[in-house]
Design a protein around this motif. Structure first.
Motif, PDB file in Angstrom:
ATOM      1  N   ALA A 193       6.068  -2.388  -7.321  1.00 18.85           N
ATOM      2  CA  ALA A 193       6.115  -3.441  -6.311  1.00 18.85           C
ATOM      3  C   ALA A 193       5.571  -2.905  -4.995  1.00 18.85           C
ATOM      4  O   ALA A 193       5.921  -1.806  -4.569  1.00 18.85           O
ATOM      5  N   GLY A 194       4.690  -3.680  -4.371  1.00 16.01           N
ATOM      6  CA  GLY A 194       4.074  -3.262  -3.115  1.00 16.01           C
ATOM      7  C   GLY A 194       2.763  -2.549  -3.285  1.00 16.01           C
ATOM      8  O   GLY A 194       2.027  -2.374  -2.314  1.00 16.01           O
ATOM      9  N   ASN A 236      -1.360  -7.323  -3.829  1.00 11.40           N
ATOM     10  CA  ASN A 236      -0.345  -6.338  -4.182  1.00 11.40           C
ATOM     11  C   ASN A 236       0.778  -7.080  -4.897  1.00 11.40           C
ATOM     12  O   ASN A 236       0.888  -8.304  -4.784  1.00 11.40           O
ATOM     13  N   GLY A 238       4.363  -8.443  -5.176  1.00 15.94           N
ATOM     14  CA  GLY A 238       5.464  -8.711  -4.261  1.00 15.94           C
ATOM     15  C   GLY A 238       6.206  -9.979  -4.632  1.00 15.94           C
ATOM     16  O   GLY A 238       5.712 -10.825  -5.392  1.00 15.94           O
TER      17      GLY A 238
END
Length: 292
Positions: A193-194, A236, A238
Motif C-alpha cells: 500500500a502506498g 499507487n 491506496g
C-alpha cells in the motif's frame, strides 16, 4: 463476453531478464526474519527456480516466505530491471534465450517485490530442471497502454490483451464486472500500500486466520483472480471508498505480519466503475492452460 479494447494499437516490445538468485541483504548480518509474533525463522523466500510450487497450487501451507512459483527473473541493471517490471504483463509469452533450456517458452504470471524487483514466469517442470540461475529470459511484453474505450474509467495494469479477453466478465448497468474467486476487504490490504501499481505486488494480511477464513481467502490458490474492495491502484495503491481493483494471486503466504499472499494488480477504477461477481475456480492456470 467480448469487451472492446484498443489492443490493435498497443506496442509489443522485448524485455529481458535473467533467472534471479535468491538473495539476502548484507545488513543485518544474520539471515533470520521475524514472524508476526516476533519469532525468528529462516525459510526460502522469493527468487530462483522453484521446482515444487506452480501456478494452480495452494497459496498457503508452504514453509516459505512469499515464494514465487516456477521462475523469477530480473535484470542486473536497475534501470533496465525497472523497464522489465513495468512492461512485462501477466499472460505474456516468455522464451529462454541462453543455457541448456534455450528455446523453451513460458508465461508471465505475476510481478513481485517492494520496489518492482522481479517478474514471475511459469515454465513446465522439464524446462525448470534444465534451467540455471543467470539464464536469459526474453519477455514479449504486450499490454501497457491497453484501454477500454467503452469503460474509460477502468485502468488496465500489467495485463496482456489475450488474458483480458479470456477473463470471465459481464457488463451490468454500464459497469464492467469481472468474475473472481473471492474479495479482499480493505482492512486486509497489507504490504505494498502506498507504492507504485506498475510493478511489484500488493499483499493481503493473513495473520488473523479466522478473518481470512471468514472472507473465503484461506483457500486461495496461486493464479486465482480476486477483487480488492475500496482500493484504488491507478497510480499507487491506496484506500478509496467505492474503488475496486482486480488482482491475480502471484506468490505464497508468509509468516511476517502484512505479508500474506501477494497479488499482481491487473485492473482498477474509482467510483464504482469496476465491479466483480462470484466465479469460483477462476484461475489463470486453467485460463492459460498452464497445468501439466
Amino acid at each position: 463476453m467480448s469487451v472492446a479494447t484498443n489492443a490493435a494499437d498497443i506496442v509489443a516490445v522485448s524485455c529481458q531478464g535473467r533467472v534471479a538468485n535468491p538473495a539476502f541483504s548484507g545488513l543485518p548480518a544474520e539471515p533470520y526474519r521475524l514472524d508476526a509474533d516476533g519469532k525468528a525463522f529462516l525459510w526460502p523466500t522469493f527468487g530462483g527456480i522453484v521446482y515444487n510450487v506452480s501456478v494452480g497450487d495452494s497459496a498457503f501451507g508452504w514453509s516459505g516466505d512469499c515464494v514465487h512459483p516456477a521462475v523469477s527473473i530480473a535484470h542486473p541493471d536497475a534501470n533496465k530491471n525497472r523497464g522489465l517490471n513495468v512492461f512485462a504483463c501477466v499472460g505474456n509469452r516468455a522464451m529462454v534465450t541462453s543455457g541448456a533450456a534455450k528455446g523453451a517458452t513460458g508465461t508471465v504470471t505475476g510481478k513481485s517485490g517492494r520496489f518492482s524487483d522481479q517478474v514471475i514466469v511459469h515454465f513446465d517442470m522439464a524446462t525448470r530442471e534444465a534451467m540455471a540461475v543467470d539464464d536469459a529470459v526474453t519477455v514479449m511484453a504486450e499490454g501497457v497502454g491497453l484501454a477500454l474505450p467503452d469503460h474509460p474509467a477502468v485502468a488496465i495494469k500489467s495485463l496482456s490483451p489475450s488474458l483480458f479477453d479470456a477473463l470471465p466478465k459481464r457488463v451490468e448497468d454500464g459497469v464492467l464486472r469481472i468474475g473472481v474467486v473471492a474479495t479482499v476487504p480493505p482492512h486486509m490490504v497489507g504490504a505494498g500500500a502506498g507504492l507504485t501499481s506498475e510493478g511489484g505486488s500488493l499483499h493481503m494480511q493473513s495473520t488473523d486466520r479466522a478473518e481470512l477464513a471468514a472472507h473465503g481467502l484461506d483457500r486461495l490458490r496461486l493464479g486465482d483472480v480476486i477483487a480488492i474492495q475500496d482500493t484504488d491502484s491507478r497510480y499507487n495503491h491506496g484506500y478509496l471508498r467505492g474503488a475496486m481493483s482486480i488482482g491475480i494471486v502471484g506468490q505464497t503466504d508468509g509468516p511476517r505480519a502484512g505479508y500474506g499472499p501477494g497479488m499482481t494488480i491487473v485492473m482498477t477504477a474509482p467510483g464504482g466503475a469496476l465491479g466483480a461477481f462470484d466465479a469460483p475456480g477462476t484461475n489463470i492456470a486453467d485460463i492459460l492452460e498452464l497445468r501439466a
